[in-house]
Scaffold this active site. Structure first.
Site, short mmCIF file in Angstrom:
data_model
loop_
_atom_site.label_atom_id
_atom_site.label_comp_id
_atom_site.label_asym_id
_atom_site.label_seq_id
_atom_site.Cartn_x
_atom_site.Cartn_y
_atom_site.Cartn_z
N ASP A 15 0.82 -1.21 0.00
CA ASP A 15 0.00 0.00 0.00
C ASP A 15 0.86 1.26 0.00
O ASP A 15 2.06 1.21 0.24
CB ASP A 15 -0.98 0.00 1.20
N HIS A 61 -7.29 -5.51 9.82
CA HIS A 61 -7.01 -5.16 8.42
C HIS A 61 -5.69 -5.75 7.95
O HIS A 61 -4.77 -5.97 8.73
CB HIS A 61 -7.09 -3.64 8.17
N GLU A 66 -9.88 -2.67 5.12
CA GLU A 66 -10.52 -2.53 6.42
C GLU A 66 -11.68 -3.52 6.53
O GLU A 66 -12.14 -4.08 5.52
CB GLU A 66 -11.02 -1.08 6.58
C1 F6R Z 1 1.42 -1.82 6.11
C2 F6R Z 1 0.07 -2.38 6.17
C3 F6R Z 1 -0.71 -2.47 7.43
C4 F6R Z 1 0.10 -2.86 8.65
C5 F6R Z 1 -0.77 -2.91 9.90
C6 F6R Z 1 0.05 -3.18 11.14
O1 F6R Z 1 1.90 -1.84 4.79
O2 F6R Z 1 -0.39 -2.76 5.16
O3 F6R Z 1 -1.77 -3.37 7.24
O4 F6R Z 1 0.69 -4.10 8.43
O5 F6R Z 1 -1.45 -1.71 10.06
O6 F6R Z 1 0.88 -2.08 11.41
P1 F6R Z 1 2.03 -2.16 12.51
O7 F6R Z 1 3.01 -3.15 12.02
O8 F6R Z 1 2.62 -0.78 12.55
O9 F6R Z 1 1.38 -2.58 13.77
#
Ligand code: F6R
Length: 239
Positions: free
Chosen positions: A66, A136, A141
């Site tokens: 993303d 997600h 979402e």
């Molecule tokens: C990042 C992504 C998100 C994260 C998720 C967890 O490219 O696609 O889905 O993997 O929000 O974020 P962290 O690792 O910061 O807890």
């Protein structure tokens, strides 16, 4: 499905070893990467292995999950910047074969062209994922249909709040992003999901052991033939 419960340090080593093994068998492997705090130790370990000569990224192609819309790669909060600083600038990768969805979108205005680009190089061999507190994956979402390909998504309020830590004020936190869809993720030949920390314990249980439902996007991974779940002891405490 394979479940590995271990310390965050050991998880980084084990997951990195999966990349080393894959790339030694297939030097031009196609890798799907994620941003966020979860993969940082893994990326540091990949840098270490690259410097030690255990693996070369010279022939790989990468696709990130993303990217925020309307944010240039020079902006510190962009995922391009994140990837450059936490991984790409430290390894022997060809920058022109590192892709994030926003750039492709801007070039031709069709988000699903990202999926076609992935397909044109043979599809993703291993897709790395983290999980949001609401389940997600990417920016898919809760409620996102399982059949979606790369698209422009509106971020849930909880995701906007979680991302606010990287911005000076709430107003600056982006509300929309381009993201690979659930189907784009499921198209990968194998998947590595990393879940760290006690704050993720409930969602880890829902994703791994709850019903497969669009209300918990990561639960779809229960239907994928080749997923390794790396869960640290804290995130695994309800399993
Ligand atoms: C990042 C992504 C998100 C994260 C998720 C967890 O490219 O696609 O889905 O993997 O929000 O974020 P962290 O690792 O910061 O807890």
């Amino acid at each position: 499905m394979k479940l590995v419960v271990d310390t965050p340090e050991r998880i980084a080593e084990l997951a990195a070893q999966q990349y080393v093994d894959l790339i030694s068998a297939k030097p031009n492997a196609v890798l799907g990467f994620a941003t966020g705090s979860t993969p940082l130790d893994l990326y540091a370990e990949l840098v270490r292995q690259n410097r030690a000569g255990a693996v070369s990224f010279r022939h790989v192609t990468t696709f990130n999950l993303d990217e925020y819309l309307d944010m240039g790669g020079e902006q510190e909060q962009s995922y391009r910047y994140f990837m450059n600083k936490s991984l790409f600038e430290h390894i022997d990768i060809a920058m022109e074969r590192t892709f994030l969805p926003a750039g492709e979108l801007l070039e031709n205005g069709d988000p699903a062209s990202y999926d076609r680009l992935i397909e044109s190089v043979g599809g993703i061999d291993v897709q790395l994922l983290g999980i949001g507190h609401n389940g997600h994956i990417g920016f898919n979402e809760p409620g996102t249909p399982f059949g979606t390909l790369t698209h422009v998504a509106e971020l849930a309020e909880s995701t906007v709040l979680a991302n606010a830590r990287f911005f000076d004020s709430m107003d600056e936190v982006p509300r929309v992003a381009a993201t690979m869809g659930i189907k784009s993720v499921m198209n990968a030949r194998s998947i590595i999901m990393v879940i760290l920390g006690s704050a993720k314990a409930e969602i880890a249980k829902a994703a791994l052991q709850g019903p497969v439902t669009e209300a918990v996007p990561a639960s779809v991974l229960q239907l994928h033939p080749s997923v390794t779940w790396y869960v640290d002891h804290e995130a695994a405490k309800l399993l």
